[in-house]
Enzyme design. Structure first.
Site, mmCIF file in Angstrom:
data_model
loop_
_atom_site.group_PDB
_atom_site.id
_atom_site.type_symbol
_atom_site.label_atom_id
_atom_site.label_comp_id
_atom_site.label_asym_id
_atom_site.label_seq_id
_atom_site.Cartn_x
_atom_site.Cartn_y
_atom_site.Cartn_z
ATOM 1 N N GLU A 213 -6.133 -3.924 9.486
ATOM 2 C CA GLU A 213 -4.839 -4.593 9.272
ATOM 3 C C GLU A 213 -3.753 -3.589 9.622
ATOM 4 O OE1 GLU A 213 -4.603 -7.634 8.748
ATOM 5 O OE2 GLU A 213 -6.593 -8.181 8.029
ATOM 6 N N CYS A 247 4.775 -4.774 6.433
ATOM 7 C CA CYS A 247 4.163 -4.841 7.766
ATOM 8 C C CYS A 247 4.552 -6.095 8.529
ATOM 9 C CB CYS A 247 2.652 -4.741 7.652
ATOM 10 S SG CYS A 247 1.949 -6.027 6.615
#
Ligand code: NAD
Length: 465
Positions: A213, A247
């Site tokens: 990720e 993010c």
């Protein structure tokens, strides 16, 4: 300090493997009990976690509830509700050539997992993958980020008290390196691309599958068809949650020149509405994780201004206090310093582009982002963005939420990562989907496919396959 923190990683992993091999983690009842334990921990120690998050990142308790423990509790609740049905063997149809037979897909746990988390959502990104790991019947080693040390310490103390089959190992790069030498059955890594390469290289030594990720520059397109004030409020909120250290935050805005100009005062007002005229004094505005990180952002703004960008709002920083003001930059060129790296802070560049074509070209010229956002009422524009760009996820008129809904898989593509998880996607990602076939010995319908392939058999094989 718990024992596992001082123990060699090899010993910890061996213990978890023995536990997995004993079979205790497989029954649904064990899995549900661990999810309940995690839930009880989050509810019973909300204050401890909020205090740690405030110390590490200056997060307000409400924001912690919203973006860390609240989303986790919802993920657990959703998983708990559906786990039995997700785990049920899935019958599949049997093509006529194979009849009579039965076929199904059975999910089996993989074994021992390693979860390595970053510092920005140090609770959600460590325990989110854990929900899936436990639901899928695995044991797990958790490695919190050393850059959020208070949160890491609280989690290391609490998790083993509430959940079985999980060990938390704190420490820095040395500890991560030691952990990565061990063999796991799956690794989930969340963080930057540089360390992701180290993780994947280590995983390759044991042929361990990875979920990565990562981050990147997530664009947001805004055109003149939308309600610009409403859009500006959502954009400002999503950029400034966790002081921009998210993010999936919109990294930069793309807009036609007139829209870009119209957004300037609207974004400025949206910032003031949330954090007042001096955000440094707002209890709801967070801090950078470290002075280095604050200094990097201060430099990034200064370099971009030197390259022609104009400060619309903010621009100040107090590095010693880890404070960077919510900052909007206008007239930002695509080759400005602020466009050369993931910003990961409260700085929002507005990049004027001629039209949607130019915006799409610019997005496609970079790595595939983790998220792409668009604020437009033009369904043709939405359709084009979906079809002509690739990203981990998409949000129309609403950033961030695609990453927190337990009913949606979450992950990146290309430079923003590989594999996805959350809810059912976690259970699938952290299990082996094992095909199981049963074909009775009689009638022996496959007698015809065994040699010798004489006339009749040859004709039959050709007809069947
Ligand atoms: P970080 O520095 O905390 O590192 C993450 C983990 O890597 C830590 O556990 C750390 O111990 C370990 N690590 C660091 N250096 C290492 C080394 N040399 N060898 C082995 N392990 C090492 O986090 P970060 O990378 O600064 O995180 C920020 C990045 O994460 C941003 O790029 C952001 O976009 C991305 N991110 C992605 C997601 C997502 O879900 N896709 C979520 C949050 C953050």
């Amino acid at each position: 300090m718990t024992i596992s923190e001082t123990e060699p990683a090899a010993v910890v992993v061996r213990r978890l493997r023995d536990q997995f091999d004993s079979g205790v983690t497989k029954p649904l009842s064990w899995r549900l009990a661990q999810l309940d334990g995690l839930s009880a921990m989050l509810r019973g120690h909300a204050r401890d976690l909020e205090e740690a998050l405030a110390a590490d990142l200056g997060k307000s308790p409400t924001e912690s509830r919203l973006t860390e423990t609240g989303v986790l509790l919802e993920e657990i609740r959703h998983t708990r509700t559906h786990l039995r049905s997700w785990l049920a063997p899935r019958r599949v149809s049997v093509p006529w050539q194979y009849q009579p037979a039965r076929a199904s897909v059975v999910l089996e746990p993989l074994g021992v997992m390693l979860v390595m988390a970053p510092w920005n959502y140090p609770v959600f990104l460590l325990l989110g993958p854990l929900v899936g790991a436990l639901a899928a019947g695995n044991t797990a080693v958790l490695k919190p980020s050393e850059l959020a040390p208070r949160t890491a310490e609280v989690l290391a103390r609490l998790v083993p008290r509430y959940v079985d089959g999980v060990e938390v190992l704190t420490g820095g790069v040395e500890r991560s390196t030691e952990l990565l030498r061990e063999r796991y059955d799956h690794i989930v890594y969340t963080g930057g691309g540089r360390v992701a390469r180290i993780v994947m290289t280590a995983a390759a030594q044991h042929l361990t599958p990875v979920t990565l990720e990562l981050g990147g520059k997530s664009p947001a397109w805004v055109d003149g068809t939308t309600d610009l004030q409403a859009a500006a409020r959502r954009i400002a909120w999503s950029k400034l949650v966790n002081a921009g250290q998210t993010c999936v935050a919109p990294d930069y805005l793309l807009a036609p020149p007139d829209v870009a100009r119209a957004l300037e005062p609207l974004l400025s007002r949206a910032v003031t509405r949330m954090y007042g005229s001096d955000p440094a004094r707002s209890a709801d505005y967070g801090r950078m994780v470290s002075t280095e990180h604050a200094a990097r952002l201060e430099r990034l703004v200064a370099d971009s201004v030197a390259a022609g960008a104009r400060v619309v709002v903010g621009g100040e920083a107090d590095v010693a206090e880890r404070y960077v003001a919510p900052t909007v930059l206008a007239d930002v060129a695509p080759d400005s310093p602020v466009m050369a790296e993931e910003i990961f802070g409260p700085v929002l560049p507005i990049v004027p582009v001629a039209d949607l074509d130019a915006a799409i070209r610019l997005v496609r010229a970079g790595e595939k982002p983790l998220a792409l956002y668009a604020f437009t009422t033009d369904s043709g524009a939405r359709e084009r963005l979906l079809r002509e760009t690739s990203s981990g996820g998409v949000g129309f008129d609403m950033p961030l939420v695609q990453a927190s809904m337990p009913t949606l898989p979450f992950g990146g593509v290309g430079g923003s990562g590989m594999g996805s998880y959350h809810g059912e996607a976690s259970v699938r990602a952290f299990s082996n989907a094992k095909p199981v076939v049963r074909k009775p010995l009689l009638p022996d319908t496959f007698a015809a496919i065994r040699p010798p392939f004489t006339g009749l058999r040859r004709a039959l094989v050709r007809r069947l396959f």
